[in-house]
Each structure stands twice: as structure tokens, then as C-alpha cells.
Scaffold this motif. Structure first.
Motif, PDB file in Angstrom:
ATOM      1  N   GLN A  31       0.826  -1.202   0.000  1.00 60.13           N
ATOM      2  CA  GLN A  31       0.000   0.000   0.000  1.00 60.13           C
ATOM      3  C   GLN A  31       0.865   1.260   0.000  1.00 60.13           C
ATOM      4  N   LEU A  32       1.960   1.250   0.739  1.00 60.52           N
ATOM      5  CA  LEU A  32       2.863   2.407   0.753  1.00 60.52           C
ATOM      6  C   LEU A  32       3.516   2.606  -0.607  1.00 60.52           C
ATOM      7  N   GLU A  33       3.878   1.513  -1.283  1.00 57.99           N
ATOM      8  CA  GLU A  33       4.447   1.618  -2.632  1.00 57.99           C
ATOM      9  C   GLU A  33       3.427   2.215  -3.591  1.00 57.99           C
ATOM     10  N   LYS A  34       2.167   1.815  -3.471  1.00 56.55           N
ATOM     11  CA  LYS A  34       1.125   2.369  -4.328  1.00 56.55           C
ATOM     12  C   LYS A  34       0.969   3.864  -4.074  1.00 56.55           C
ATOM     13  N   MET A  35       1.044   4.266  -2.793  1.00 56.23           N
ATOM     14  CA  MET A  35       0.891   5.677  -2.453  1.00 56.23           C
ATOM     15  C   MET A  35       2.005   6.523  -3.037  1.00 56.23           C
ATOM     16  N   GLN A  36       3.207   5.959  -3.123  1.00 56.36           N
ATOM     17  CA  GLN A  36       4.322   6.695  -3.708  1.00 56.36           C
ATOM     18  C   GLN A  36       4.025   7.042  -5.163  1.00 56.36           C
ATOM     19  N   GLU A  40      -2.893  10.928  -5.780  1.00 57.96           N
ATOM     20  CA  GLU A  40      -4.287  11.063  -5.339  1.00 57.96           C
ATOM     21  C   GLU A  40      -4.556  10.206  -4.103  1.00 57.96           C
ATOM     22  N   MET A  41      -3.957   9.027  -4.059  1.00 62.16           N
ATOM     23  CA  MET A  41      -4.137   8.151  -2.903  1.00 62.16           C
ATOM     24  C   MET A  41      -3.499   8.779  -1.657  1.00 62.16           C
ATOM     25  N   LEU A  42      -2.326   9.364  -1.835  1.00 59.64           N
ATOM     26  CA  LEU A  42      -1.642  10.029  -0.724  1.00 59.64           C
ATOM     27  C   LEU A  42      -2.448  11.238  -0.257  1.00 59.64           C
ATOM     28  N   LYS A  43      -2.990  11.992  -1.195  1.00 59.37           N
ATOM     29  CA  LYS A  43      -3.799  13.162  -0.855  1.00 59.37           C
ATOM     30  C   LYS A  43      -5.061  12.748  -0.098  1.00 59.37           C
ATOM     31  N   LYS A  44      -5.670  11.650  -0.529  1.00 57.20           N
ATOM     32  CA  LYS A  44      -6.875  11.141   0.130  1.00 57.20           C
ATOM     33  C   LYS A  44      -6.576  10.731   1.575  1.00 57.20           C
ATOM     34  N   MET A  45      -5.444  10.040   1.770  1.00 55.74           N
ATOM     35  CA  MET A  45      -5.074   9.618   3.116  1.00 55.74           C
ATOM     36  C   MET A  45      -4.819  10.834   4.006  1.00 55.74           C
TER      37      MET A  45
END
Length: 83
Positions: A31-36, A40-45
Motif C-alpha cells: 500500500q505504501l508503494e502504491k501511495m508513492q 491522489e491516494m496520498l492526498k486522500k489519506m
């Protein structure tokens, strides 16, 4: 209940807990690799945690995550990168 039933139950519980831990770590790393790779996923979190990030903050967070991931793959698991 026999003694073997109790022993097998305890061993099964231990193996399941250890297996679940390692599966959880693997899933979290993915999940952290995907966020990198997905801003948009990082912004959502960040928004779920109550933060609004601008583009500069987003780039800095992605760079920090990338650097941290590189440290973990090199085997340096201590915070701050010091031994």
C-alpha cells in the motif's frame, strides 16, 4: 480433550498469528508503494487525517516515502537512517 488437541491448538494459534503478522506487513508495504506512485491516494489519506496538502507538500511527502522505502530495502530498519 486430550493433551495433543491442546498442543496442536496452541501451535496452530502461534503459526496463524505469525503468518498474519507477516501478511499484514507485506500488505502495508504494498500500500505504501502504491501511495508513492499515486499522488491522489496520498492526498486522500492526508485528507482523512485532517490535512490539506498543496503540490509542494505532496512532492515532499512522496520523496520522503521513497527515501524511507529505499532504506528499508537496504536493510537499514532504524528510524533516522543511523546505526
Amino acid at each position: 480433550m486430550t493433551m495433543w488437541t491442546v498442543i496442536i491448538s496452541i501451535i496452530t494459534l502461534i503459526v496463524g498469528a505469525v503468518g498474519g503478522f507477516f501478511a499484514g506487513v507485506w500488505y502495508l508495504r504494498k500500500q505504501l508503494e502504491k501511495m508513492q506512485n499515486d499522488p491522489e491516494m496520498l492526498k486522500k489519506m492526508a485528507k482523512q487525517m485532517g490535512y490539506n496538502m498543496n503540490n509542494q507538500q505532496m512532492q515532499k511527502a512522496q520523496q520522503m516515502m521513497k527515501n524511507q522505502n529505499q532504506q528499508f530495502t537496504k536493510g537499514n530498519n532504524r528510524p533516522g537512517g543511523r546505526r
